[in-house]
Design a protein around this motif. Sequence first.
Motif, mmCIF file in Angstrom:
data_model
loop_
_atom_site.group_PDB
_atom_site.id
_atom_site.type_symbol
_atom_site.label_atom_id
_atom_site.label_comp_id
_atom_site.label_asym_id
_atom_site.label_seq_id
_atom_site.Cartn_x
_atom_site.Cartn_y
_atom_site.Cartn_z
ATOM 1 N N SER A 1 57.526 70.200 -12.575
ATOM 2 C CA SER A 1 58.216 68.922 -12.415
ATOM 3 C C SER A 1 59.523 69.087 -11.642
ATOM 4 N N GLY B 1 54.143 72.793 -20.867
ATOM 5 C CA GLY B 1 54.713 74.129 -21.040
ATOM 6 C C GLY B 1 56.230 74.110 -21.117
ATOM 7 N N GLY C 1 64.129 79.955 -15.470
ATOM 8 C CA GLY C 1 64.630 78.826 -16.264
ATOM 9 C C GLY C 1 66.067 78.457 -15.946
ATOM 10 N N ILE D 1 70.219 81.361 -1.674
ATOM 11 C CA ILE D 1 70.765 80.074 -2.135
ATOM 12 C C ILE D 1 70.064 78.939 -1.381
HETATM 13 N N1 LIG Z 1 68.518 79.770 -5.449
HETATM 14 C C1 LIG Z 1 69.241 78.718 -5.740
HETATM 15 O O1 LIG Z 1 70.068 78.246 -4.943
HETATM 16 C C2 LIG Z 1 69.064 78.026 -7.055
HETATM 17 C C3 LIG Z 1 69.768 76.849 -7.298
HETATM 18 C C4 LIG Z 1 69.537 76.190 -8.489
HETATM 19 C C5 LIG Z 1 68.642 76.711 -9.401
HETATM 20 N N2 LIG Z 1 67.983 77.864 -9.135
HETATM 21 C C6 LIG Z 1 66.968 78.413 -10.055
HETATM 22 O O2 LIG Z 1 65.702 77.982 -9.587
HETATM 23 C C7 LIG Z 1 65.007 77.262 -10.599
HETATM 24 C C8 LIG Z 1 64.254 76.093 -9.995
HETATM 25 O O3 LIG Z 1 65.128 75.266 -9.284
HETATM 26 P P1 LIG Z 1 64.774 73.752 -8.959
HETATM 27 O O4 LIG Z 1 65.482 73.436 -7.731
HETATM 28 O O5 LIG Z 1 63.320 73.526 -9.043
HETATM 29 O O6 LIG Z 1 65.472 73.027 -10.189
HETATM 30 P P2 LIG Z 1 65.200 71.541 -10.719
HETATM 31 O O7 LIG Z 1 64.623 70.679 -9.661
HETATM 32 O O8 LIG Z 1 66.461 71.122 -11.391
HETATM 33 O O9 LIG Z 1 64.081 71.771 -11.824
HETATM 34 C C9 LIG Z 1 64.312 72.486 -12.979
HETATM 35 C C10 LIG Z 1 62.985 72.610 -13.676
HETATM 36 O O10 LIG Z 1 63.154 73.448 -14.822
HETATM 37 C C11 LIG Z 1 62.418 72.842 -15.855
HETATM 38 N N3 LIG Z 1 62.859 73.329 -17.156
HETATM 39 C C12 LIG Z 1 64.094 73.281 -17.695
HETATM 40 N N4 LIG Z 1 64.066 73.797 -18.948
HETATM 41 C C13 LIG Z 1 62.784 74.154 -19.193
HETATM 42 C C14 LIG Z 1 62.121 74.699 -20.308
HETATM 43 N N5 LIG Z 1 62.773 74.980 -21.451
HETATM 44 N N6 LIG Z 1 60.808 74.941 -20.212
HETATM 45 C C15 LIG Z 1 60.107 74.649 -19.077
HETATM 46 N N7 LIG Z 1 60.688 74.107 -17.981
HETATM 47 C C16 LIG Z 1 62.014 73.868 -18.058
HETATM 48 C C17 LIG Z 1 62.648 71.366 -15.674
HETATM 49 O O11 LIG Z 1 61.722 70.634 -16.450
HETATM 50 P P3 LIG Z 1 61.956 69.070 -16.862
HETATM 51 O O12 LIG Z 1 61.351 68.275 -15.738
HETATM 52 O O13 LIG Z 1 61.247 68.924 -18.141
HETATM 53 O O14 LIG Z 1 63.443 68.878 -16.980
HETATM 54 C C18 LIG Z 1 62.423 71.277 -14.177
HETATM 55 O O15 LIG Z 1 61.043 71.250 -13.881
HETATM 56 C C19 LIG Z 1 66.088 76.848 -11.568
HETATM 57 O O16 LIG Z 1 65.529 76.709 -12.846
HETATM 58 C C20 LIG Z 1 67.080 77.973 -11.476
HETATM 59 O O17 LIG Z 1 66.687 79.066 -12.307
HETATM 60 C C21 LIG Z 1 68.166 78.516 -7.975
#
Ligand SMILES: NC(=O)c1ccc[n+]([C@@H]2O[C@H](COP(=O)([O-])OP(=O)(O)OC[C@H]3O[C@@H](n4cnc5c(N)ncnc54)[C@H](OP(=O)(O)O)[C@@H]3O)[C@@H](O)[C@H]2O)c1
Length: 281
Positions: free
Chosen positions: A9, A49, A72, A140
């Motif tokens: 999601s 999940g 996460g 990033i």
């Molecule tokens: N490289 C970078 O610049 C950068 C920046 C930000 C984050 N990150 C990392 O990359 C990951 C993915 O980023 P994104 O851009 O896809 O973030 P995002 O759009 O904010 O999505 C976060 C996702 O994590 C899920 N989540 C949160 N807690 C969870 C749990 N307990 N169990 C299962 N799913 C959970 C959320 O589910 P819901 O829909 O239920 O909320 C959502 O699907 C982040 O989680 C973080 O670790 C990297």
Amino acid sequence: MKIAVTSASGKLGGSIVKHLIKEVGKEHVIAIARTPEKAKHLGVEIRKGDYNNREDFNLALKGIDIVLLVSGMDEPQKRIIQHRNVIEAAKSNGVKKIVYTSIVGAEENNAFSPIVQSNRQTEKDIISSGLEWVIGRNGIYIEPDLEYLETYVKEGEIRNCAGEGKCTYTSREELGYAYAKMLLEEKHNGKTYNLAGNAITQSELVTYINQIYDTQLVFNSISFEEYATERKAALGDFMGTIIAGIYEGIKEGAYNVSSDFEKAADRPHKSPLEMIKNFKG
Ligand SMILES: NC(=O)c1ccc[n+]([C@@H]2O[C@H](COP(=O)([O-])OP(=O)(O)OC[C@H]3O[C@@H](n4cnc5c(N)ncnc54)[C@H](OP(=O)(O)O)[C@@H]3O)[C@@H](O)[C@H]2O)c1
């Protein structure tokens, strides 16, 4: 063959699902999400999940051959346990291969280091799982800066503590493309890849944004202390510290890394200008 993507999601999980569908078709892709209704738009089978719930993953990973674990969002120590719930459920379900989205960054002496360390621990857990594995260390994302553009325009500037440090920005779009290949192609098994693009400074980032969006932003560098105080006030202590740590890391060169993107994706990484252009659409 069934391939599952966790946190589908979210924006990264969603991008990986989209690219996987292009490669193998909808019937082979399963979206796992803590909040299943938020993954409906992907148009594939959805399973529940939550990383905190091992039983969710015992069910979600039934019949799955390959799983992609998106890192996460929780505090570092909690993340390690959450990721282990997925790794253990993958092992007990006979999943053959696990691909993990880790992160580039300073492992010590930086406000973001506890997060990097927790990602390194999960890397170790995956390597010792006995499954086939591939690890991507993500650069990033460039998109958050573009999503924040309205605020930057209001303020007339991009302001942070990165100084003249260079950052090898990537995008969720580029990562989605590379992870689909890493999931499907066996030649990546046992590899750890830095998934990052060309290194640019904040001043260069501002120049590219101005070029594509016809804005007149400037870059202003402030101290880490000033920036951390500002971000904590805006985002709370946990997230504010993470963000300030990332920009501190950029200043110190932690995100100026050599990239393995081409090995993973079989094509060069898009330039920052192209990524910004594609995001604008
Ligand atoms: N490289 C970078 O610049 C950068 C920046 C930000 C984050 N990150 C990392 O990359 C990951 C993915 O980023 P994104 O851009 O896809 O973030 P995002 O759009 O904010 O999505 C976060 C996702 O994590 C899920 N989540 C949160 N807690 C969870 C749990 N307990 N169990 C299962 N799913 C959970 C959320 O589910 P819901 O829909 O239920 O909320 C959502 O699907 C982040 O989680 C973080 O670790 C990297």
